[in-house]
Scaffold this active site. Structure first.
Site, PDB file in Angstrom:
ATOM      1  N   ASN A  20      37.068  43.110  31.120  1.00  0.00           N
ATOM      2  CA  ASN A  20      36.137  42.487  30.178  1.00  0.00           C
ATOM      3  C   ASN A  20      34.736  42.536  30.796  1.00  0.00           C
ATOM      4  OD1 ASN A  20      34.700  40.844  28.450  1.00  0.00           O
ATOM      5  ND2 ASN A  20      35.756  38.947  29.046  1.00  0.00           N
TER       6      ASN A  20
ATOM      7  N   LYS B  96      31.877  41.771  29.507  1.00  0.00           N
ATOM      8  CA  LYS B  96      30.934  40.735  29.044  1.00  0.00           C
ATOM      9  C   LYS B  96      29.564  41.381  28.791  1.00  0.00           C
ATOM     10  CE  LYS B  96      33.672  37.441  31.606  1.00  0.00           C
ATOM     11  NZ  LYS B  96      33.782  36.175  32.290  1.00  0.00           N
TER      12      LYS B  96
ATOM     13  N   HIS C 157      37.673  34.147  23.541  1.00  0.00           N
ATOM     14  CA  HIS C 157      37.290  33.980  24.951  1.00  0.00           C
ATOM     15  C   HIS C 157      36.581  32.636  25.120  1.00  0.00           C
ATOM     16  CE1 HIS C 157      35.482  34.496  28.854  1.00  0.00           C
ATOM     17  NE2 HIS C 157      36.347  35.462  29.059  1.00  0.00           N
TER      18      HIS C 157
ATOM     19  N   GLU D 180      43.641  32.063  30.253  1.00  0.00           N
ATOM     20  CA  GLU D 180      42.497  32.047  31.162  1.00  0.00           C
ATOM     21  C   GLU D 180      42.013  30.612  31.375  1.00  0.00           C
ATOM     22  OE1 GLU D 180      40.277  36.021  31.279  1.00  0.00           O
ATOM     23  OE2 GLU D 180      39.505  34.936  29.570  1.00  0.00           O
TER      24      GLU D 180
ATOM     25  N   SER E 227      39.257  35.028  37.867  1.00  0.00           N
ATOM     26  CA  SER E 227      39.082  35.377  39.292  1.00  0.00           C
ATOM     27  C   SER E 227      40.156  36.333  39.814  1.00  0.00           C
ATOM     28  CB  SER E 227      39.034  34.109  40.147  1.00  0.00           C
ATOM     29  OG  SER E 227      37.899  33.337  39.801  1.00  0.00           O
TER      30      SER E 227
HETATM   31  P1  PGA Z   1      36.560  36.705  35.940  1.00  0.00           P
HETATM   32  O1  PGA Z   1      36.489  36.606  34.347  1.00  0.00           O
HETATM   33  O2  PGA Z   1      37.597  37.740  36.286  1.00  0.00           O
HETATM   34  O3  PGA Z   1      35.180  37.131  36.352  1.00  0.00           O
HETATM   35  O4  PGA Z   1      36.933  35.353  36.460  1.00  0.00           O
HETATM   36  C1  PGA Z   1      37.635  36.689  33.542  1.00  0.00           C
HETATM   37  C2  PGA Z   1      37.260  36.579  32.081  1.00  0.00           C
HETATM   38  O5  PGA Z   1      36.328  35.826  31.745  1.00  0.00           O
HETATM   39  O6  PGA Z   1      37.882  37.223  31.211  1.00  0.00           O
END
Ligand code: PGA
Length: 249
Positions: free
Chosen positions: A7, A9, A97, A166, A210
């Protein structure tokens, strides 16, 4: 089948396609194991068309990060409908999300987004997760089940829906649930889905928050997990490939 979903973003320009090229080359070479996993990358809207065309019939699928909750066309400045996404050849969309839930998307809107995406035959990656406060109050499972119940209909074809668990407190923070904690949540949710949605279906649940080349060692032990939604570490081909490598090490 395991899923490794990136993802991005709010990251990426046309030149970022080289990240996908490297991931695609790795998956191509990883012949023996790649039958067992699927890579999906979710760039911003601005790159969807280019990436979808470039990776047609390749080892990577492309997903949208969101969609509007009404289908087709309309007077909605700045938004993109599931129909418009589908017409680009995109097959997947992330819905719910936590960053978008926090920006105001409620269960009702998410229900409409899912419905509009189902109508367009898109595969849905539906995100759920509790915040720090809810976790502290031991409300996690209630929150997750409620998020599922409020937006997903029993009639849907769950072969086209992946659920991504998540925990909000874990996203981008480096904080991880314990193996036991996560394992229990996944088992519990799968039971809940079987009991309340479809006894026969093999529901698939991913973990996100993470995930990187180190934390993957911990998560790979959890058998009921069907894959990962990866934010930060998906913006670097090396980091993303290392997650896959270490998962199978
Ligand atoms: P992250 O984000 O791996 O940076 O913690 C996961 C997500 O928001 O889908």
């Amino acid at each position: 089948m395991k899923y490794f979903i990136g993802n991005w973003k709010m990251f990426g320009i046309p030149g970022s396609i080289k990240i996908l090229d490297r991931i695609n080359n790795y998956v191509k070479k990883d012949k023996a194991r790649s039958k067992n996993y699927k890579v999906i990358i979710s760039p911003p809207y601005t790159l969807l068309e280019n990436f979808t065309k470039s990776f047609k019939n390749k080892k990577i699928s492309i997903s949208a990060q969101n969609c509007f909750h009404k289908n087709n066309y309309g007077s909605h400045t700045g938004f993109v409908s599931p129909y418009m996404i589908k017409k680009l050849g995109v097959k997947h969309v992330i819905i719910g999300h936590s960053e978008n839930r926090e920006a105001g998307e409620n269960n009702h809107i998410l229900k409409e987004k899912v419905l509009a995406s189902v109508k367009n035959n898109l595969n849905i990656i539906f995100c759920i997760g509790e915040n720090k406060y809810e976790k502290r109050k031991k409300l996690t499972l209630n929150v997750l089940k409620n998020q599922i119940r409020k937006s997903l209909d029993k009639k849907y074809d769950f072969k086209k829906i992946l659920i991504a668990y998540e925990p909000i407190w874990s996203i981008g923070s480096g904080k991880l649930p314990s193996e036991n904690e996560l394992s229990n949540i996944i088992i519990n949710l799968k039971n809940f889905l079987k009991m309340n949605y479809n006894k026969k279906h093999n529901f698939r649940i991913l973990y996100g928050g993470s995930v990187d080349s180190k934390s993957i060692h911990k998560f790979k032990k959890i058998k009921h997990l069907d894959g990962f939604l990866i934010g930060g570490a998906s913006k670097s081909s090396k980091k993303f490939i290392d997650i896959i490598k270490n998962f199978y090490k």
